[in-house]
Write a protein that holds these residues in place. Structure first.
Motif, PDB file in Angstrom:
ATOM      1  N   GLY A  74      -5.037   3.454   5.499  1.00 23.24           N
ATOM      2  CA  GLY A  74      -4.650   3.464   6.902  1.00 23.24           C
ATOM      3  C   GLY A  74      -4.827   2.096   7.532  1.00 23.24           C
ATOM      4  O   GLY A  74      -5.190   1.120   6.878  1.00 23.24           O
ATOM      5  N   PRO A  75      -4.595   1.981   8.841  1.00 24.69           N
ATOM      6  CA  PRO A  75      -4.756   0.697   9.541  1.00 24.69           C
ATOM      7  C   PRO A  75      -6.191   0.179   9.433  1.00 24.69           C
ATOM      8  O   PRO A  75      -7.148   0.946   9.521  1.00 24.69           O
ATOM      9  N   LEU A  76      -6.324  -1.120   9.259  1.00 28.57           N
ATOM     10  CA  LEU A  76      -7.629  -1.735   9.073  1.00 28.57           C
ATOM     11  C   LEU A  76      -7.619  -3.106   9.762  1.00 28.57           C
ATOM     12  O   LEU A  76      -6.773  -3.949   9.459  1.00 28.57           O
ATOM     13  N   THR A  77      -8.540  -3.298  10.708  1.00 26.38           N
ATOM     14  CA  THR A  77      -8.594  -4.534  11.494  1.00 26.38           C
ATOM     15  C   THR A  77      -9.979  -5.151  11.369  1.00 26.38           C
ATOM     16  O   THR A  77     -10.988  -4.451  11.455  1.00 26.38           O
ATOM     17  N   LEU A  78     -10.022  -6.473  11.174  1.00 24.49           N
ATOM     18  CA  LEU A  78     -11.274  -7.214  11.064  1.00 24.49           C
ATOM     19  C   LEU A  78     -11.292  -8.271  12.163  1.00 24.49           C
ATOM     20  O   LEU A  78     -10.419  -9.146  12.209  1.00 24.49           O
ATOM     21  N   ILE A  79     -12.289  -8.185  13.047  1.00 24.12           N
ATOM     22  CA  ILE A  79     -12.382  -9.059  14.215  1.00 24.12           C
ATOM     23  C   ILE A  79     -13.579  -9.983  14.062  1.00 24.12           C
ATOM     24  O   ILE A  79     -14.678  -9.533  13.714  1.00 24.12           O
ATOM     25  N   GLY A  80     -13.396 -11.289  14.338  1.00 24.35           N
ATOM     26  CA  GLY A  80     -14.500 -12.232  14.239  1.00 24.35           C
ATOM     27  C   GLY A  80     -14.452 -13.280  15.332  1.00 24.35           C
ATOM     28  O   GLY A  80     -13.368 -13.739  15.712  1.00 24.35           O
ATOM     29  N   ASP A  81     -15.616 -13.678  15.834  1.00 21.91           N
ATOM     30  CA  ASP A  81     -15.638 -14.671  16.902  1.00 21.91           C
ATOM     31  C   ASP A  81     -15.473 -16.096  16.390  1.00 21.91           C
ATOM     32  O   ASP A  81     -15.083 -16.985  17.151  1.00 21.91           O
ATOM     33  N   GLU A  82     -15.766 -16.352  15.116  1.00 27.22           N
ATOM     34  CA  GLU A  82     -15.519 -17.675  14.548  1.00 27.22           C
ATOM     35  C   GLU A  82     -14.069 -17.777  14.092  1.00 27.22           C
ATOM     36  O   GLU A  82     -13.444 -16.782  13.712  1.00 27.22           O
ATOM     37  N   ARG A  95      -7.112   9.060   4.044  1.00 24.95           N
ATOM     38  CA  ARG A  95      -7.749   8.532   5.245  1.00 24.95           C
ATOM     39  C   ARG A  95      -9.202   8.967   5.332  1.00 24.95           C
ATOM     40  O   ARG A  95     -10.011   8.282   5.901  1.00 24.95           O
ATOM     41  N   GLY A  96      -9.535  10.098   4.799  1.00 26.76           N
ATOM     42  CA  GLY A  96     -10.921  10.547   4.850  1.00 26.76           C
ATOM     43  C   GLY A  96     -11.218  11.346   6.099  1.00 26.76           C
ATOM     44  O   GLY A  96     -10.545  11.248   7.115  1.00 26.76           O
ATOM     45  N   ARG A  97     -12.263  12.149   6.015  1.00 23.22           N
ATOM     46  CA  ARG A  97     -12.628  12.992   7.147  1.00 23.22           C
ATOM     47  C   ARG A  97     -13.006  12.183   8.381  1.00 23.22           C
ATOM     48  O   ARG A  97     -12.833  12.619   9.503  1.00 23.22           O
ATOM     49  N   GLY A  98     -13.540  10.984   8.165  1.00 26.63           N
ATOM     50  CA  GLY A  98     -13.971  10.178   9.296  1.00 26.63           C
ATOM     51  C   GLY A  98     -12.874   9.342   9.909  1.00 26.63           C
ATOM     52  O   GLY A  98     -13.108   8.603  10.851  1.00 26.63           O
ATOM     53  N   VAL A  99     -11.650   9.394   9.367  1.00 26.65           N
ATOM     54  CA  VAL A  99     -10.535   8.612   9.876  1.00 26.65           C
ATOM     55  C   VAL A  99      -9.346   9.532  10.031  1.00 26.65           C
ATOM     56  O   VAL A  99      -8.739   9.936   9.053  1.00 26.65           O
ATOM     57  N   THR A 100      -9.016   9.859  11.265  1.00 27.15           N
ATOM     58  CA  THR A 100      -8.014  10.902  11.459  1.00 27.15           C
ATOM     59  C   THR A 100      -6.859  10.513  12.360  1.00 27.15           C
ATOM     60  O   THR A 100      -5.904  11.271  12.483  1.00 27.15           O
ATOM     61  N   SER A 101      -6.913   9.336  13.015  1.00 26.50           N
ATOM     62  CA  SER A 101      -5.837   8.966  13.924  1.00 26.50           C
ATOM     63  C   SER A 101      -5.169   7.686  13.454  1.00 26.50           C
ATOM     64  O   SER A 101      -5.716   6.955  12.632  1.00 26.50           O
ATOM     65  N   MET A 123       0.841  -1.206   0.000  1.00 29.69           N
ATOM     66  CA  MET A 123       0.000   0.000   0.000  1.00 29.69           C
ATOM     67  C   MET A 123       0.876   1.256   0.000  1.00 29.69           C
ATOM     68  O   MET A 123       1.856   1.324   0.728  1.00 29.69           O
ATOM     69  N   PRO A 124       0.502   2.240  -0.780  1.00 29.56           N
ATOM     70  CA  PRO A 124       1.257   3.487  -0.757  1.00 29.56           C
ATOM     71  C   PRO A 124       1.008   4.228   0.532  1.00 29.56           C
ATOM     72  O   PRO A 124       0.142   3.871   1.326  1.00 29.56           O
ATOM     73  N   GLY A 125       1.771   5.281   0.759  1.00 31.22           N
ATOM     74  CA  GLY A 125       1.646   6.066   1.988  1.00 31.22           C
ATOM     75  C   GLY A 125       0.294   6.705   2.134  1.00 31.22           C
ATOM     76  O   GLY A 125      -0.484   6.756   1.215  1.00 31.22           O
ATOM     77  N   ARG A 126       0.004   7.292   3.262  1.00 26.29           N
ATOM     78  CA  ARG A 126      -1.319   7.717   3.702  1.00 26.29           C
ATOM     79  C   ARG A 126      -1.955   8.738   2.759  1.00 26.29           C
ATOM     80  O   ARG A 126      -2.114   9.896   3.078  1.00 26.29           O
ATOM     81  N   ARG A 127      -2.356   8.289   1.601  1.00 31.78           N
ATOM     82  CA  ARG A 127      -2.871   9.250   0.636  1.00 31.78           C
ATOM     83  C   ARG A 127      -4.336   9.593   0.877  1.00 31.78           C
ATOM     84  O   ARG A 127      -4.828  10.582   0.378  1.00 31.78           O
TER      85      ARG A 127
END
Length: 413
Positions: A40-48, A7-13, A1-5
Motif C-alpha cells: 500500500g501507500p508508504l511515505t517517509l518524512i524527514g526534517d534533514e 495491507r494487514g489488519r493495521g492498515v485498512t485505508s 509493486m503488485p496490486g493490494r495483496r
C-alpha cells in the motif's frame, strides 16, 4: 509493486503508512513492511534534506575524515524507487491530529495516514547561552560532524563537555588530529555511568596515555566568550583549577527526544513517546528508535535506548505489529548492543551496563586492553562487556539474555 495483496489488519485505508523520521528506525520500518508483503501507500518524512544515513560513523569515521559523507547513506537513491516509498525530505513535522489521522508539516501541507510511525529520534542537548556562539559545537548530525571536522583541522584547543560516548570518541579523533584536548565530566571518569567504574577507569587511562587532560568530578557552569566567540569554559571548580581556555567547545551532554511536535496530540509523552510493550502509543500510532519509550518486561521500568541496533530491531517489530494490528501485535524484547571505537580499540557492550551494579572480570585483563567482564545487579547478569575477545563475549551474551544468576564457577568460556 503488485496490486493490494497485503495491507494487514493495521492498515485498512488508502492513506497507508506514514513514517515521520527519515532515520535508521524509519527506513527499517519501511523496508520491513515491503519485505512482509505490504504494498500500500508508504511515505517517509524527514526534517534533514539528506536521505537516511548511519549515525554511529558521525563521531568516528566521518569526523576523522576516514569516510566521505556519501558512505554514510543507508541506501542508494534507486532503492527508494524500488521500495515505492514517497520521500518528503527537508520538511519537519509540526503537529499531529490523531482523530483526523493527519500530520501537519512545516510547509503547511498535511499528510493523511492509516498507521503512523514516530521515528523522529533525538537532538543534542546544549547549554544555556550557547546558541549562536562561534566555536561551540554539538555532534549529532552529519552536518554537525562536517562543521566540527573543519574546526579541528585548525588544531584548536578543544574542550569537550561531557564524558559519554560522543565526548570520548570525539576526544580520540581530535587527538589523532593533534589537537590539544580537555574533557570535562561530572563522573569519576568518562563513561563511568554507562559501563561501570572498572571499565571506565581503564578507558580513562587510555585517554591520558594519548594526551587528553581529564577534568573529573566537575560540572560546567557557563561559557566564556569574547566578540561572539567562545574563549573558555567556567566550572564549579574554578577556584581550584581556574577557567579552562578553549578555541572550540564540543557539548556532549546527552540528547533530548524530538517530541515537541506531538504536544497537544493526546499521545502519552514523557522521556520520549511512551508506548506499551508492543511499541504502540495508541490511536494507530507506533514509535521506534531513539524516541520510543517502552516498559522493560522484567523490571517494569521505562527504557529509551539510543543505540543503532535497537533502532533497526524496533523498526522491524513495528512493521510486523502494524500488519498484525494492535490486537495481535507482540511485545518487543531485546538485548541492547552498543560499541565504541577509541584510539584503535573497540569496546562492545551487550545489555544494560548503565546504573548501579558490580563489575566482574571473566577473562583477560582490562589493563591489557583485552578482556571480558559482566555487570551484575541484584545477583543477576545484566550486561556483558569486552575488548579484543569478541568470541568469548558472544558466549556471555546468553547470560544477559537469560538474566542469569551470577555463578562464576559455572562459566566455561
Amino acid at each position: 509493486m503488485p496490486g493490494r495483496r497485503h495491507r494487514g489488519r493495521g492498515v485498512t485505508s488508502p492513506a497507508g503508512v506514514v513514517v515521520v523520521g527519515a532515520s535508521a528506525a524509519g527506513l527499517t520500518t519501511a523496508e520491513a513492511l515491503r519485505q512482509a508483503g505490504y504494498d500500500g501507500p508508504l511515505t517517509l518524512i524527514g526534517d534533514e534534506s539528506r536521505p537516511p544515513y548511519d549515525r554511529p560513523p558521525v563521531s568516528k569515521q566521518l569526523l576523522a575524515g576516514d569516510w566521505p559523507e556519501e558512505r554514510l547513506l543507508l541506501r542508494p537513491a534507486a532503492a527508494y524507487t524500488e521500495l515505492d516509498v514517497r520521500l518528503r525530505l527537508g520538511v519537519a513535522a509540526r503537529a499531529l491530529d490523531p482523530a483526523a489521522h493527519r500530520v501537519r508539516l512545516a510547509d503547511g501541507s498535511e499528510v493523511p495516514y492509516d498507521s503512523l510511525v514516530v521515528a523522529t529520534g533525538t537532538r543534542a542537548r546544549t547549554l544555556l547561552g550557547a546558541s549562536g556562539v562561534a566555536g561551540v559545537h554539538v555532534l549529532r548530525t552529519l552536518d554537525d560532524a562536517l562543521t566540527l571536522r573543519a574546526a579541528l583541522a585548525g588544531r584548536p584547543r578543544l574542550v569537550i563537555v561531557g564524558g559519554g560516548f560522543v565526548g570520548a570518541e570525539a576526544a580520540s579523533v581530535a587527538r589523532a588530529l593533534d589537537c590539544e584536548v580537555t574533557l570535562i565530566t561530572a563522573g569519576q571518569a568518562p563513561l563511568t555511568d554507562a559501563v561501570g567504574p572498572v571499565v571506565a577507569d581503564m578507558l580513562a587511562s587510555v585517554h591520558r596515555e594519548h594526551g587528553v587532560r581529564l577534568v573529573t568530578g566537575t560540572r560546567v557552569t557557563g561559557l566564556l566568550t569574547e566578540g561572539g566567540r567562545v574563549t573558555g569554559v567556567a566550572t564549579d571548580r574554578d577556584r581550584v583549577i581556574g577557567a579552562l581556555p578553549a578555541d572550540a567547545v564540543l557539548l556532549g551532554i546527552g540528547a533530548r527526544p524530538n517530541t515537541e511536535w506531538l504536544t497537544g496530540s493526546g499521545l502519552p509523552l514523557g522521556d520520549g513517546v511512551e508506548c506499551d510493550s508492543r511499541l504502540y502509543a495508541g490511536q494507530d500510532v507506533w514509535a521506534a528508535g531513539d524516541v520510543a519509550s517502552w516498559p522493560d518486561p522484567v523490571s517494569g521500568a521505562r527504557l529509551r535506548i539510543e543505540h543503532r541496533t535497537n533502532a533497526a530491531e524496533q523498526g522491524r517489530q513495528v512493521a510486523a505489529n502494524i500488519l498484525a494490528g494492535p490486537e495481535a501485535a507482540t511485545p518487543f524484547s531485546t538485548v541492547p548492543y552498543v560499541w565504541s571505537d577509541q584510539y584503535g580499540l573497540r569496546l562492545q557492550v551487550h545489555g544494560l551496563a548503565r546504573g548501579p551494579g558490580e563489575t566482574h572480570v571473566v577473562d583477560g585483563d582490562p589493563e591489557q586492553r583485552k578482556f571480558t567482564a559482566v555487570r551484575v545487579r541484584d545477583g543477576r547478569v545484566v550486561a556483558a562487556l569486552g575488548m579484543g575477545m569478541f568470541r568469548q563475549l558472544r558466549t556471555l551474551r546468553a547470560l544477559v539474555a537469560d538474566r542469569a544468576l551470577w555463578q562464576p564457577e559455572r562459566l566455561t568460556c
